[in-house]
Design a protein around this motif. Structure first.
Motif, PDB file in Angstrom:
ATOM      1  N   GLU A 276      34.481  52.123  25.717  1.00 39.17           N
ATOM      2  CA  GLU A 276      34.581  50.669  25.717  1.00 39.17           C
ATOM      3  C   GLU A 276      35.378  50.122  24.534  1.00 39.17           C
ATOM      4  OE1 GLU A 276      30.737  48.926  26.618  1.00 39.17           O
ATOM      5  OE2 GLU A 276      30.365  50.638  27.938  1.00 39.17           O
ATOM      6  N   HIS A 279      38.459  50.246  26.808  1.00 41.72           N
ATOM      7  CA  HIS A 279      38.270  49.553  28.095  1.00 41.72           C
ATOM      8  C   HIS A 279      37.158  48.529  27.922  1.00 41.72           C
ATOM      9  CE1 HIS A 279      40.844  52.545  29.986  1.00 41.72           C
ATOM     10  NE2 HIS A 279      40.105  53.505  29.473  1.00 41.72           N
ATOM     11  N   ALA A 282      35.102  46.535  30.834  1.00 40.87           N
ATOM     12  CA  ALA A 282      34.098  47.117  31.727  1.00 40.87           C
ATOM     13  C   ALA A 282      32.729  46.473  31.561  1.00 40.87           C
ATOM     14  CB  ALA A 282      33.994  48.622  31.465  1.00 40.87           C
ATOM     15  N   HIS A 287      37.046  43.856  35.940  1.00 39.54           N
ATOM     16  CA  HIS A 287      37.982  44.934  35.647  1.00 39.54           C
ATOM     17  C   HIS A 287      37.725  45.594  34.305  1.00 39.54           C
ATOM     18  CE1 HIS A 287      40.446  44.502  39.131  1.00 39.54           C
ATOM     19  NE2 HIS A 287      40.510  43.195  38.941  1.00 39.54           N
ATOM     20  N   SER A 288      38.008  46.875  34.242  1.00 45.70           N
ATOM     21  CA  SER A 288      37.867  47.618  32.996  1.00 45.70           C
ATOM     22  C   SER A 288      39.024  47.353  32.045  1.00 45.70           C
ATOM     23  CB  SER A 288      37.827  49.115  33.278  1.00 45.70           C
ATOM     24  OG  SER A 288      36.511  49.536  33.372  1.00 45.70           O
ATOM     25  N   ARG A 396      48.976  53.094  37.614  1.00 42.46           N
ATOM     26  CA  ARG A 396      47.626  52.826  38.052  1.00 42.46           C
ATOM     27  C   ARG A 396      47.090  53.970  38.917  1.00 42.46           C
ATOM     28  NH1 ARG A 396      44.822  47.329  39.583  1.00 42.46           N
ATOM     29  NH2 ARG A 396      42.862  48.281  40.129  1.00 42.46           N
ATOM     30  N   HIS A 398      43.328  54.262  40.025  1.00 37.59           N
ATOM     31  CA  HIS A 398      42.326  53.779  40.968  1.00 37.59           C
ATOM     32  C   HIS A 398      42.810  52.486  41.603  1.00 37.59           C
ATOM     33  CE1 HIS A 398      40.170  56.340  38.191  1.00 37.59           C
ATOM     34  NE2 HIS A 398      39.227  56.482  39.088  1.00 37.59           N
ATOM     35  N   ASN A 399      42.657  52.407  42.897  1.00 40.66           N
ATOM     36  CA  ASN A 399      43.101  51.184  43.551  1.00 40.66           C
ATOM     37  C   ASN A 399      42.326  50.978  44.847  1.00 40.66           C
ATOM     38  OD1 ASN A 399      44.523  48.889  43.790  1.00 40.66           O
ATOM     39  ND2 ASN A 399      46.545  49.849  43.864  1.00 40.66           N
ATOM     40  N   MET A 400      41.413  50.004  44.830  1.00 44.94           N
ATOM     41  CA  MET A 400      40.618  49.745  46.028  1.00 44.94           C
ATOM     42  C   MET A 400      41.379  48.776  46.916  1.00 44.94           C
ATOM     43  SD  MET A 400      37.328  50.867  45.658  1.00 44.94           S
ATOM     44  CE  MET A 400      36.251  49.585  46.081  1.00 44.94           C
ATOM     45  N   PHE A 406      34.593  45.017  43.990  1.00 38.40           N
ATOM     46  CA  PHE A 406      33.906  45.931  43.086  1.00 38.40           C
ATOM     47  C   PHE A 406      33.914  45.325  41.690  1.00 38.40           C
ATOM     48  CE2 PHE A 406      33.721  49.107  39.819  1.00 38.40           C
ATOM     49  CZ  PHE A 406      32.608  49.828  40.184  1.00 38.40           C
ATOM     50  N   HIS A 408      32.894  45.933  37.651  1.00 41.20           N
ATOM     51  CA  HIS A 408      32.465  46.888  36.619  1.00 41.20           C
ATOM     52  C   HIS A 408      31.226  46.425  35.876  1.00 41.20           C
ATOM     53  CE1 HIS A 408      36.124  49.362  36.937  1.00 41.20           C
ATOM     54  NE2 HIS A 408      35.327  50.277  36.421  1.00 41.20           N
ATOM     55  N   HIS A 411      27.937  47.128  37.367  1.00 41.70           N
ATOM     56  CA  HIS A 411      27.486  48.513  37.338  1.00 41.70           C
ATOM     57  C   HIS A 411      27.211  49.003  35.914  1.00 41.70           C
ATOM     58  CE1 HIS A 411      29.183  48.313  41.405  1.00 41.70           C
ATOM     59  NE2 HIS A 411      28.302  49.265  41.687  1.00 41.70           N
ATOM     60  N   CYS A 419      30.006  55.543  32.633  1.00 45.82           N
ATOM     61  CA  CYS A 419      31.303  55.612  33.314  1.00 45.82           C
ATOM     62  C   CYS A 419      31.438  56.916  34.095  1.00 45.82           C
ATOM     63  CB  CYS A 419      32.454  55.572  32.310  1.00 45.82           C
ATOM     64  SG  CYS A 419      32.257  54.412  30.968  1.00 45.82           S
ATOM     65  N   CYS A 422      30.948  57.669  37.934  1.00 42.62           N
ATOM     66  CA  CYS A 422      31.975  57.394  38.927  1.00 42.62           C
ATOM     67  C   CYS A 422      33.328  58.003  38.570  1.00 42.62           C
ATOM     68  CB  CYS A 422      32.150  55.886  39.096  1.00 42.62           C
ATOM     69  SG  CYS A 422      30.629  55.070  39.590  1.00 42.62           S
ATOM     70  N   HIS A 423      33.594  58.149  37.289  1.00 41.35           N
ATOM     71  CA  HIS A 423      34.922  58.633  36.901  1.00 41.35           C
ATOM     72  C   HIS A 423      34.925  60.090  36.493  1.00 41.35           C
ATOM     73  CE1 HIS A 423      36.738  54.781  37.411  1.00 41.35           C
ATOM     74  NE2 HIS A 423      35.867  54.209  36.610  1.00 41.35           N
TER      75      HIS A 423
HETATM   76  C1  HEC Z   1      29.851  52.498  39.994  1.00 42.04           C
HETATM   77  C2  HEC Z   1      31.045  53.209  39.738  1.00 42.04           C
HETATM   78  C3  HEC Z   1      31.848  52.942  38.478  1.00 42.04           C
HETATM   79  C4  HEC Z   1      31.414  52.940  37.171  1.00 42.04           C
HETATM   80  C5  HEC Z   1      30.006  53.165  36.648  1.00 42.04           C
HETATM   81  C6  HEC Z   1      32.586  52.704  36.348  1.00 42.04           C
HETATM   82  N1  HEC Z   1      33.685  52.554  37.145  1.00 42.04           N
HETATM   83 FE1  HEC Z   1      35.581  52.266  36.546  1.00 42.04          FE
HETATM   84  N2  HEC Z   1      36.202  52.043  38.467  1.00 42.04           N
HETATM   85  C7  HEC Z   1      35.388  52.176  39.573  1.00 42.04           C
HETATM   86  C8  HEC Z   1      36.116  51.794  40.755  1.00 42.04           C
HETATM   87  C9  HEC Z   1      35.564  51.769  42.180  1.00 42.04           C
HETATM   88  C10 HEC Z   1      37.412  51.421  40.325  1.00 42.04           C
HETATM   89  C11 HEC Z   1      38.576  50.875  41.177  1.00 42.04           C
HETATM   90  C12 HEC Z   1      38.478  49.370  41.105  1.00 42.04           C
HETATM   91  C13 HEC Z   1      39.580  48.629  41.823  1.00 42.04           C
HETATM   92  O1  HEC Z   1      40.549  49.249  42.230  1.00 42.04           O
HETATM   93  O2  HEC Z   1      39.453  47.407  41.924  1.00 42.04           O
HETATM   94  C14 HEC Z   1      37.436  51.605  38.878  1.00 42.04           C
HETATM   95  C15 HEC Z   1      38.543  51.355  38.068  1.00 42.04           C
HETATM   96  C16 HEC Z   1      38.570  51.595  36.697  1.00 42.04           C
HETATM   97  C17 HEC Z   1      39.732  51.445  35.849  1.00 42.04           C
HETATM   98  C18 HEC Z   1      41.105  50.964  36.296  1.00 42.04           C
HETATM   99  C19 HEC Z   1      41.282  49.499  35.964  1.00 42.04           C
HETATM  100  C20 HEC Z   1      40.414  48.603  36.805  1.00 42.04           C
HETATM  101  O3  HEC Z   1      39.493  47.976  36.243  1.00 42.04           O
HETATM  102  O4  HEC Z   1      40.637  48.525  38.019  1.00 42.04           O
HETATM  103  C21 HEC Z   1      39.346  51.775  34.571  1.00 42.04           C
HETATM  104  C22 HEC Z   1      40.213  51.753  33.325  1.00 42.04           C
HETATM  105  C23 HEC Z   1      37.943  52.113  34.623  1.00 42.04           C
HETATM  106  N3  HEC Z   1      37.509  52.006  35.930  1.00 42.04           N
HETATM  107  C24 HEC Z   1      37.195  52.483  33.517  1.00 42.04           C
HETATM  108  C25 HEC Z   1      35.822  52.562  33.508  1.00 42.04           C
HETATM  109  C26 HEC Z   1      35.014  52.708  32.319  1.00 42.04           C
HETATM  110  C27 HEC Z   1      35.561  52.811  30.906  1.00 42.04           C
HETATM  111  C28 HEC Z   1      33.712  52.718  32.709  1.00 42.04           C
HETATM  112  C29 HEC Z   1      32.455  52.798  31.829  1.00 42.04           C
HETATM  113  C30 HEC Z   1      32.327  51.790  30.811  1.00 42.04           C
HETATM  114  C31 HEC Z   1      33.695  52.607  34.166  1.00 42.04           C
HETATM  115  N4  HEC Z   1      35.001  52.495  34.611  1.00 42.04           N
HETATM  116  C32 HEC Z   1      32.561  52.621  34.965  1.00 42.04           C
HETATM  117  C33 HEC Z   1      34.082  52.607  39.568  1.00 42.04           C
HETATM  118  C34 HEC Z   1      33.272  52.694  38.449  1.00 42.04           C
END
Ligand code: HEC
Ligand code: HEC
Ligand code: HEC
Ligand code: HEC
Ligand code: HEC
Ligand code: HEC
Length: 493
Positions: A276, A279, A282, A287-288, A396, A398-400, A406, A408, A411, A419, A422-423
């Protein structure tokens, strides 16, 4: 009778076709290097070729060999590229190579190793770190890992971890299935023929045989057979079409090359920087967010020369935002700088650093040119050839799709999920890849199974009934499903 047996063997064939194609399109298992991990881990006698790449990888990371030797084993870093190293030591006792890694200076001083002397001539005065604690067997593990990486078998998955490194290609078994299917078809034809012959013999002996018999060619061109082949093709084709339609737009394991060789393994893993810190979206928002170059500058205003790539990668950050590493100041009017001015400025920086780090005078022009080319390629994204100043164009991953919502913060902050859920093990990834499928089934499964962190979480105060049930002991957990996590409109706009 003849007809029946033919039909049943075709049914058998159809069944087998289905069984064999059922595996098609599914994710294939990742290769597991050397099976006898347990055996190799017990430290007995060592011998060339007994190393285990899995253990080697862990040792490589623990001992931070990667700070000096580049992990692809093909490029030189602060230390030489290690690919094929065993052949370079082949003319000496294996013990020398072990001793080199435990204490290179001692081996050089002993004067009985030609390879050690040659290395020192080429690479001195850079001294390799000593590893007196490494056993011979552990060094064999390291050598196995070096081979794995070098030969691009780099799909080593450390046992018990989800992530390997490098691009993870899937092996394609389609041909195997086609050959297998063909063999089965042949087999069932032969069987059909045999049973038909047998029953014909029986019928002849009973005197009930028909006057004429159908030949194989007649059977193959019969209506029943043609109908069956069409049916099989439709099933097979339909199955594949559905599979690829579902996968459309999904990209699990997608691992693009990034404009800067930014390593999560180094930053989040070795340097233990919190996710964090970079990012920070998050926790607070949907968005993260990928960090801006300013975040990098918190550290890289001071760390200007990297131990892996020297100036090659870090200068890209400076060239993007217009920061002069020589003066330590942001450059005024940088947006209007011409290509020549930019090349001048950073070219000087690169050559000064190269010489300060014992570079070779004859090489200097090449090095500067190569690094400036690298900067241009990274920052212009291959499109507009004139733009260097401007944000770093990260690719980029990840791309939903747009129809999915969705969030962040929901969650990470409310759901209190790490993180990595899922990642995956991002802190071990040299280059990030998409770990999870991001399919609807994936979201739903987790919502069904995951208990919300209910107690002591102020976000759930409104679910009074559940609270009361928890308090009275009638219930010990609430899943995401029960707070509405399977409602279509929660995830779909
Ligand atoms: C529940 C599942 C989940 C968790 C927990 C999660 N992510 Fe994600 N993350 C996703 C998904 C799904 C996407 C794709 C979102 C989109 O494309 O809109 C994503 C996208 C991202 C991206 C790409 C930019 C964005 O926001 O689209 C980053 C960077 C990222 N995550 C970082 C993190 C970090 C750092 C954490 C922990 C603090 C975290 N994620 C926790 C599911 C998760
Ligand atoms: C501080 C930087 C540094 C670290 C860390 C380091 N090395 Fe080295 N390594 C070097 C240098 C530099 C050389 C070249 C010889 C010299 O100048 O001493 C070298 C040479 C070698 C060689 C000989 C290569 C050849 O072509 O013959 C091997 C093998 C080797 N290193 C393995 C390792 C392993 C395995 C690790 C981790 C356990 C490691 N090194 C960690 C800097 C390092
Ligand atoms: C020093 C800053 C920094 C830290 C710390 C960091 N990241 Fe990143 N992260 C980045 C940058 C820069 C990118 C974009 C380049 C890339 O993909 O490697 C990124 C990309 C990502 C992506 C892919 C985003 C996409 O394009 O879909 C994910 C997921 C991610 N980070 C998760 C994490 C997790 C989880 C952690 C903690 C274990 C973490 N990051 C720690 C800087 C950081
Ligand atoms: C909290 C401090 C910190 C932050 C923030 C940070 N880094 Fe680093 N970075 C480091 C350290 C420490 C190293 C290791 C330096 C070395 O190689 O000796 C490093 C190394 C690197 C390297 C490898 C350099 C080389 O040649 O080995 C790159 C590339 C890099 N960082 C890019 C970035 C980018 C891009 C960002 C911003 C998204 C960033 N870093 C943010 C601390 C940080
Ligand atoms: C690793 C488990 C996990 C995965 C994977 C996951 N979620 Fe969740 N999700 C949770 C948890 C835990 C909560 C509870 C947080 C809360 O109470 O809001 C939650 C809550 C939600 C909520 C709010 C539900 C509500 O009733 O308020 C939405 C919307 C949501 N998730 C969407 C998604 C989407 C879309 C995906 C897939 C891209 C996804 N989630 C993947 C664990 C997960
Ligand atoms: C927890 C979140 C979540 C819930 C609840 C949810 N979906 Fe989805 N849905 C998704 C995600 C994520 C995708 C995108 C899947 C992909 O890209 O592969 C998706 C995709 C779809 C698609 C497009 C087809 C496809 O597979 O891409 C349809 C149609 C759909 N959902 C309908 C529904 C309906 C109807 C419901 C209610 C019964 C529902 N969804 C509930 C997350 C959810």
């Amino acid at each position: 009778m003849t007809y029946l047996s033919k039909k049943s063997s075709f049914l058998l064939f159809a069944l087998m076709l289905l069984v064999t194609t059922a595996g098609y399109g599914q994710e294939n298992e990742k290769p597991e290097p050397a099976a006898d991990v347990a055996a190799a881990a017990t430290d007995g006698a060592s011998a060339p070729g007994t190393g285990d790449a899995n253990i080697g990888k862990a040792l490589w990371n623990e001992n931070a060999c990667g700070t000096c030797h580049i992990k692809n084993m093909k490029d030189n870093g602060t230390g030489p590229a290690l690919g094929g190293v065993e052949t370079r030591w082949a003319s000496e006792p294996r013990e020398n190579l072990y001793e080199w890694i435990r204490g290179s200076q001692a081996l050089i001083a002993a004067g009985n190793s030609a390879r050690a002397a040659a290395l020192w001539k080429e690479w001195g005065p850079t001294v390799m770190q000593n590893y007196p604690a490494l056993t011979n067997q552990e060094i064999e593990h390291l050598l196995a890992y070096i081979d794995y990486q070098y030969l691009d078998l780099g799909k080593v998955v450390v046992s018990g971890e989800g992530g390997g490194d490098n691009v993870r290609e899937e092996t394609d078994n389609t041909w195997l299935f086609i050959i297998l299917g063909g063999a089965l078809l042949l087999l069932s034809l032969i069987l059909a023929r045999v049973t038909s012959n047998l029953s014909y013999m029986v019928q002849t002996s009973e005197g009930t045989a028909p006057a004429t018999r159908r030949t194989l060619a007649q059977i193959l061109t019969s209506k029943g057979m043609i109908a069956f082949v069409i049916f099989a093709l439709v099933v097979f084709g339909g199955y594949n079409a559905v599979n690829s339609a579902v996968d459309l737009g999904r990209q699990q394991e997608y691992q693009p090359e990034q404009p800067i060789k930014f390593s999560h393994q180094l930053h989040a893993g070795m340097q233990k920087i919190e996710c964090e810190y970079c990012h920070d979206g998050a926790r607070r928002s949907k968005h993260s967010v990928i960090p801006a170059a300013n975040t990098c500058m918190n550290c890289h205003a001071a760390i200007k020369y990297g131990s892996n790539y020297g100036t090659a990668e870090l200068t890209k950050i400076y060239a993007s935002i217009g920061w002069d590493p020589t003066t330590g100041k942001y450059i005024e009017g940088y947006e209007d700088y011409s290509r020549e001015q930019i090349y001048d400025l950073f070219g000087n920086w690169i050559s000064s650093q190269y010489m300060a780090n014992d570079g070779d005078v004859d090489m200097i022009d090449d090095v500067v040119e190569e690094q400036l080319d690298g900067i241009t390629a990274a920052l212009t994204n291959g499109e507009d050839d004139t733009r260097i100043p401007g944000p770093i164009e990260w690719v980029r991953i990840h791309n939903m799709p747009d129809h999915v919502y969705f969030n962040h913060a929901q969650h990470v902050t409310v759901g209190q999920l790490a993180c990595q859920n899922c990642h995956g093990p991002v802190e071990e990834m040299e280059v990030v890849y998409q770990y999870s499928p991001l399919s609807m089934g994936w979201c739903i499964n987790c919502h069904r199974q995951t208990e919300v962190a209910f107690e002591g979480n102020e976000y759930y105060q409104s679910y009074e009934r559940y609270h009361e049930e928890m308090q009275s002991g009638d219930r010990d957990a609430v899943t995401v499903e029960e707070i509405g996590g399977l409602n279509c409109q929660k995830c779909h706009y």
